[in-house]
Scaffold this motif. Structure first.
Motif, PDB file in Angstrom:
ATOM      1  N   LEU A   4      -5.339  12.377  41.473  1.00 58.94           N
ATOM      2  CA  LEU A   4      -4.352  13.059  41.905  1.00 58.94           C
ATOM      3  C   LEU A   4      -3.281  11.957  42.967  1.00 58.94           C
ATOM      4  CD1 LEU A   4      -6.003  16.439  43.131  1.00 58.94           C
ATOM      5  CD2 LEU A   4      -4.659  15.808  41.051  1.00 58.94           C
ATOM      6  N   ASP A   5      -3.809  11.305  43.680  1.00 66.89           N
ATOM      7  CA  ASP A   5      -3.019  10.458  44.482  1.00 66.89           C
ATOM      8  C   ASP A   5      -2.055   9.618  43.841  1.00 66.89           C
ATOM      9  OD1 ASP A   5      -2.890   9.808  47.153  1.00 66.89           O
ATOM     10  OD2 ASP A   5      -3.176   7.742  46.574  1.00 66.89           O
ATOM     11  N   THR A   6      -2.622   9.087  42.661  1.00 68.10           N
ATOM     12  CA  THR A   6      -1.844   7.799  41.744  1.00 68.10           C
ATOM     13  C   THR A   6      -0.569   8.967  41.078  1.00 68.10           C
ATOM     14  OG1 THR A   6      -3.592   6.838  41.179  1.00 68.10           O
ATOM     15  CG2 THR A   6      -1.845   6.762  39.671  1.00 68.10           C
ATOM     16  N   LEU A   7      -0.981  10.065  40.658  1.00 64.92           N
ATOM     17  CA  LEU A   7      -0.182  10.880  39.933  1.00 64.92           C
ATOM     18  C   LEU A   7       0.952  11.520  41.059  1.00 64.92           C
ATOM     19  CD1 LEU A   7       0.741  12.334  37.244  1.00 64.92           C
ATOM     20  CD2 LEU A   7      -0.837  14.287  37.725  1.00 64.92           C
ATOM     21  N   MET A   8       0.702  11.627  42.155  1.00 66.16           N
ATOM     22  CA  MET A   8       1.686  12.438  43.223  1.00 66.16           C
ATOM     23  C   MET A   8       2.522  11.284  43.820  1.00 66.16           C
ATOM     24  SD  MET A   8      -0.518  15.511  44.632  1.00 66.16           S
ATOM     25  CE  MET A   8      -1.476  14.469  45.469  1.00 66.16           C
ATOM     26  N   ARG A   9       1.675  10.229  44.245  1.00 63.84           N
ATOM     27  CA  ARG A   9       2.677   8.922  44.614  1.00 63.84           C
ATOM     28  C   ARG A   9       3.433   7.850  44.089  1.00 63.84           C
ATOM     29  NH1 ARG A   9       1.076   9.249  50.206  1.00 63.84           N
ATOM     30  NH2 ARG A   9      -1.037  10.289  50.540  1.00 63.84           N
ATOM     31  N   VAL A  10       2.452   7.511  42.994  1.00 62.69           N
ATOM     32  CA  VAL A  10       3.099   6.560  41.839  1.00 62.69           C
ATOM     33  C   VAL A  10       4.173   7.408  41.052  1.00 62.69           C
ATOM     34  CG1 VAL A  10       2.594   4.628  40.242  1.00 62.69           C
ATOM     35  CG2 VAL A  10       1.127   5.283  42.292  1.00 62.69           C
ATOM     36  N   PHE A  11       3.501   8.281  40.552  1.00 63.68           N
ATOM     37  CA  PHE A  11       4.554   9.029  39.485  1.00 63.68           C
ATOM     38  C   PHE A  11       5.198  10.178  39.921  1.00 63.68           C
ATOM     39  CE2 PHE A  11       1.157   6.683  37.208  1.00 63.68           C
ATOM     40  CZ  PHE A  11       1.941   5.885  36.381  1.00 63.68           C
ATOM     41  N   LEU A  12       5.243  10.340  41.234  1.00 68.36           N
ATOM     42  CA  LEU A  12       5.959  11.540  41.924  1.00 68.36           C
ATOM     43  C   LEU A  12       5.602  12.866  41.259  1.00 68.36           C
ATOM     44  CD1 LEU A  12       9.401   9.623  42.033  1.00 68.36           C
ATOM     45  CD2 LEU A  12       7.552   9.597  43.752  1.00 68.36           C
ATOM     46  N   GLY A  13       4.279  12.973  40.961  1.00 68.17           N
ATOM     47  CA  GLY A  13       3.970  14.097  40.365  1.00 68.17           C
ATOM     48  C   GLY A  13       3.877  14.419  38.932  1.00 68.17           C
ATOM     49  N   GLY A  14       4.621  13.509  38.203  1.00 64.88           N
ATOM     50  CA  GLY A  14       4.722  13.546  36.802  1.00 64.88           C
ATOM     51  C   GLY A  14       6.036  13.983  36.308  1.00 64.88           C
ATOM     52  N   HIS A  60       1.705  22.657  42.332  1.00 67.34           N
ATOM     53  CA  HIS A  60       1.821  22.704  43.731  1.00 67.34           C
ATOM     54  C   HIS A  60       0.499  22.708  44.593  1.00 67.34           C
ATOM     55  CE1 HIS A  60       4.271  24.451  47.023  1.00 67.34           C
ATOM     56  NE2 HIS A  60       3.268  25.397  47.349  1.00 67.34           N
ATOM     57  N   LYS A  61      -0.449  23.459  43.819  1.00 66.82           N
ATOM     58  CA  LYS A  61      -1.646  23.343  44.652  1.00 66.82           C
ATOM     59  C   LYS A  61      -2.349  22.147  44.985  1.00 66.82           C
ATOM     60  CE  LYS A  61      -6.342  25.408  43.548  1.00 66.82           C
ATOM     61  NZ  LYS A  61      -7.007  26.064  42.309  1.00 66.82           N
ATOM     62  N   ALA A  62      -2.014  21.048  43.900  1.00 64.74           N
ATOM     63  CA  ALA A  62      -2.660  19.899  44.219  1.00 64.74           C
ATOM     64  C   ALA A  62      -1.852  19.054  45.379  1.00 64.74           C
ATOM     65  CB  ALA A  62      -2.229  18.930  42.985  1.00 64.74           C
ATOM     66  N   PHE A  63      -0.536  19.456  45.627  1.00 61.54           N
ATOM     67  CA  PHE A  63       0.211  18.557  46.506  1.00 61.54           C
ATOM     68  C   PHE A  63      -0.286  19.087  47.867  1.00 61.54           C
ATOM     69  CE2 PHE A  63       3.334  17.398  43.338  1.00 61.54           C
ATOM     70  CZ  PHE A  63       3.705  16.098  43.700  1.00 61.54           C
ATOM     71  N   GLU A  64      -0.473  20.638  47.935  1.00 63.18           N
ATOM     72  CA  GLU A  64      -1.021  21.376  49.213  1.00 63.18           C
ATOM     73  C   GLU A  64      -2.346  20.615  49.581  1.00 63.18           C
ATOM     74  OE1 GLU A  64      -0.433  25.614  49.509  1.00 63.18           O
ATOM     75  OE2 GLU A  64       1.398  24.303  50.304  1.00 63.18           O
ATOM     76  N   LYS A 118       3.477  15.304  50.589  1.00 59.46           N
ATOM     77  CA  LYS A 118       4.583  16.131  50.314  1.00 59.46           C
ATOM     78  C   LYS A 118       5.518  16.257  49.050  1.00 59.46           C
ATOM     79  CE  LYS A 118       9.254  16.603  53.037  1.00 59.46           C
ATOM     80  NZ  LYS A 118       9.931  16.725  51.636  1.00 59.46           N
ATOM     81  N   LYS A 119       5.763  17.133  48.593  1.00 62.12           N
ATOM     82  CA  LYS A 119       6.291  17.103  47.201  1.00 62.12           C
ATOM     83  C   LYS A 119       7.670  16.284  47.094  1.00 62.12           C
ATOM     84  CE  LYS A 119       6.180  20.442  43.450  1.00 62.12           C
ATOM     85  NZ  LYS A 119       5.714  21.578  43.002  1.00 62.12           N
ATOM     86  N   PRO A 120       8.022  15.676  46.283  1.00 57.99           N
ATOM     87  CA  PRO A 120       9.091  14.846  46.137  1.00 57.99           C
ATOM     88  C   PRO A 120      10.270  15.792  45.928  1.00 57.99           C
ATOM     89  CG  PRO A 120       7.854  14.213  44.245  1.00 57.99           C
ATOM     90  CD  PRO A 120       7.026  14.856  45.072  1.00 57.99           C
ATOM     91  N   ASP A 121      11.331  15.661  46.318  1.00 61.88           N
ATOM     92  CA  ASP A 121      12.609  16.476  46.207  1.00 61.88           C
ATOM     93  C   ASP A 121      13.063  16.170  44.602  1.00 61.88           C
ATOM     94  OD1 ASP A 121      14.829  17.929  46.397  1.00 61.88           O
ATOM     95  OD2 ASP A 121      15.832  17.048  47.847  1.00 61.88           O
ATOM     96  N   ALA A 122      13.060  17.294  43.990  1.00 60.33           N
ATOM     97  CA  ALA A 122      13.515  17.036  42.577  1.00 60.33           C
ATOM     98  C   ALA A 122      14.967  16.690  42.276  1.00 60.33           C
ATOM     99  CB  ALA A 122      13.265  18.478  41.789  1.00 60.33           C
TER     100      ALA A 122
END
Ligand code: ATP
Length: 333
Positions: free
Chosen positions: A265-275, A318-322, A327-331
């Motif tokens: 999850l960390d990779t997906l959220m931080r490196v790929f900004l949530g995919g 969204h649940k994963a970011f929570e 913090k969810k990257p700004d689209a």
């Protein structure tokens, strides 16, 4: 089956067996499956016939092997245990089939791993209690027919879809084992704490159950770790705080995610900004194989709706970011 996570290694096989229910009445949950099996066993015994062949499918650790032990126990018969991965050639299967006593059970775990050449021998064995062995080749080839004593085959698979239709259709009874709910897992923890002679209150059982991914085997693993931790850190006293601290220490979080899940999850959220991100790209970044991610990590993340699979790749929800407090990257950025 492959260990589901690193904590699996904490539990030696003997302990797995000592906590395994011996009789159907000791099993928790799966009541509809148990009810149907009891009827089938009853009827077969009434007719003096062997029980029809049974196929269990479902994720690892939900009780397939347990069923394969309690069914013969209910019937008062013996069981031979085999693994599909070990049956490479027909000659590997023969000793199992010829050793079975009348009405006994042959259990083949991971039955989807049997090669086609071996599978074909199972067809006549299952249907007519007979195997035909071809000796020699070409014009000098001869067929030997072996009569087998009537038996029951119990097959288990984590991948029912990989089974060929001819094999699948030869099982009279097919049962899917589903996830266990919180109350069932609590009961399993409570019962096993008695077997292990440790006092566990409802709060602690609840913490363990809540972090066990709906899976009895993981509940047992977590319980054994909590016992060790309490013994060395808390004078053997187990309460909810000690239990939570014990599980935190091995990286099992409140939802039951382990280090590898959170790494994903960390990779997906931080490196790929949530995919969206491709599986291969995530695997390369984490330096693990994509098979490992697909088989061992993603199923739980999908089930808990932490990620979704889209045509363009994996996306964190969204649940994963929570949950990960990222913090969810700004689209629009
Ligand atoms: P695998 O496919 O990985 O071999 P499995 O589905 O065969 O997994 P089991 O080995 O039967 O799973 O179950 C793992 C452990 O979970 C057992 O040793 C047993 O202690 C516990 N367990 C499973 N099902 C139940 C149940 N219904 N009630 C109580 N305990 C259970």
């Amino acid at each position: 089956t492959e260990p589901e996570s690193e904590t699996e290694a904490l539990m030696p096989k003997e302990q797995d067996n000592s906590l395994r229910p011996r009789r159907m009445d000791e099993m928790v949950g799966q009541q509809d499956v148990i009810e149907r099996l009891k009827i089938a066993i009853d009827a077969a015994q009434g007719r003096g016939e062997p029980l029809g062949h049974i196929l269990f499918d479902g994720p690892p650790g939900l009780g397939k092997t347990t069923f394969a032990t309690v069914i013969p126990a209910e019937m008062g018969t013996s069981v031979e245990m085999a693994n599909g991965a070990g049956l490479r050639a027909p000659k590997d299967l023969l000793p199992y089939l010829t050793n079975l006593s009348e009405g006994a059970v042959l259990f083949i775990d991971e039955i989807h791993r049997i090669p086609k050449s071996v599978e074909e021998y199972l067809y006549t064995a299952m249907e007519d209690f007979r195997i035909d062995i071809i000796l020699g080749e070409g014009v000098s080839a001869r067929t030997l027919n072996y009569e087998l004593r009537p038996f029951t085959l119990i097959g288990a698979t984590t991948r029912a879809g990989m089974l060929s239709a001819p094999l699948r259709d030869r099982f009279q009874i097919r049962e899917h084992l589903g996830w266990y709910n919180q109350a069932e897992l609590c009961e399993i923890v409570q019962r096993n704490s008695k077997k292990l002679k440790i006092a566990i209150d409802d709060g602690s059982a609840g913490v363990i159950a809540g972090r066990s991914r709906s899976t009895p085997r993981l509940a047992n693993n977590r319980l054994l770790w909590v016992r060790d931790y309490a013994q060395s850190k808390a004078n053997g006293k187990v309460d909810a705080t000690v239990t939570a601290a014990a599980l935190d220490m091995i990286g099992i979080d409140t939802l039951g995610l382990d280090k590898q899940d959170r790494g994903y999850l960390d990779t997906l959220m931080r490196v790929f900004l949530g995919g969206p991100a491709g599986l291969e790209a995530i695997a390369h970044t984490m330096n693990v194989s994509s098979d490992t991610l697909e088989d061992e990590v993603e199923p739980f993340l999908l089930r808990t709706e932490m990620i979704v699979r889209t045509r363009r790749g994996r996306m964190a929800t969204h649940k994963a970011f929570e949950h990960m407090k990222v913090k969810k990257p700004d689209a629009s950025a």
